[in-house]
Design a protein around this motif. Structure first.
Motif: not given
Length: 275
Positions: A231-236
């Motif tokens: 869920v917590i990707t670099p663009d989140f």
């Protein structure tokens, strides 16, 4: 205001290029990059992440963390700014939650400090900026630590209200230095250092209590790491912030409705008293 540029309705503008009665000073740039606003289903995944932490009250505390993470980056626009205190025994995961959930979701907007940080240092760094503060290792090992931390809690207390007054400090040359603190604070420690009722009513304590069984504990942590990575990707952070900014009028209106309902139930708009 991101230091070297303004974001107006999601569109970047140079400092001074927007007709306004307000004056925006050039400052150190913040590397905030908005993305396409998250949809409802994507944003709901943050709740899935937060309730996967091994809280004492997994559902309730997980939801509280998710909600705080949404409003903390826009703390300056909120009518009331709540604070968090994440606590657990040594090695139970509080720092992991800060490093892998809280800090990535807040992104570059967050001011990250720890340990021996002082009230004067925080106040000087924030100045007139409205930024969330993440304070790791807020331990009180001795009387000096307790006094230092209480001064920081006093600062957080002043930051809570939308209508809080400025802090004025005299300078050596006879001038005045002005501060306006409008931050949401997130503290983390083994021992919770809340000693005054005024601080307790402004601060939500979230306690991590992993299962005693090692196999169950490892299995739960593996699930948590997997969903965080998904869920917590670099663009989140940028996408979540874009969604929050778009929905800010609705969020403010909902906050007022909920505060009024809490006041009718408990006699106060702040956190209900402990039973």
């Amino acid at each position: 205001h991101l230091g070297n540029r303004l974001l107006v309705d999601g569109i970047p503008h140079e400092i001074g290029s927007v007709p306004s009665a307000c004056i925006y000073e050039q400052a150190r740039p913040l590397d905030v990059r908005l993305g396409e606003p998250l949809g409802s289903a994507e944003a709901a995944r943050l709740m899935d992440v937060c309730v996967q932490v091994a809280w004492e009250d997994r559902e309730g505390m997980g939801r509280l963390l998710a909600r705080w993470l949404v409003v903390a980056p826009v703390c300056g626009a909120m009518p009331w700014r709540p604070h968090l205190w994440i606590t657990s025994e040594h090695g139970a995961g509080k720092t992991w939650v800060l490093d892998n959930i809280v800090k990535p979701v807040l992104g570059p907007l967050a001011l990250q400090v720890q340990s021996k940080t002082t009230e004067a240092g925080l106040r000087g760094e924030l100045g007139l900026d409205a930024r969330p503060v993440v304070f790791d290792e807020a331990e009180t090992q001795n009387q000096r630590d307790r006094e230092r931390l209480q001064q920081i809690l006093d600062l957080a207390r002043q930051a809570s209200s939308e209508h809080g007054a400025d802090i004025l400090k005299g300078t050596q040359t006879g001038g005045v230095k002005r501060y306006r603190i409008r931050s949401c604070f997130a503290f983390s420690s083994i021992n919770v250092g809340l000693a005054q009722a005024a601080d307790e009513s402004r601060t939500i304590v979230l306690s991590i209590a992993p299962p005693d069984d090692p196999a169950e504990r490892d299995e739960g942590f593996a699930r948590l790491k997997a969903i965080v990575a998904e869920v917590i990707t670099p663009d989140f952070a940028g996408k979540l912030l874009a969604r929050t900014l778009r929905l800010l009028p609705t969020i403010r209106a909902n906050a007022e409705v909920f505060a009024a309902a809490i006041a009718r139930q408990h006699g106060s708009r702040r956190r209900p008293p402990r039973s």
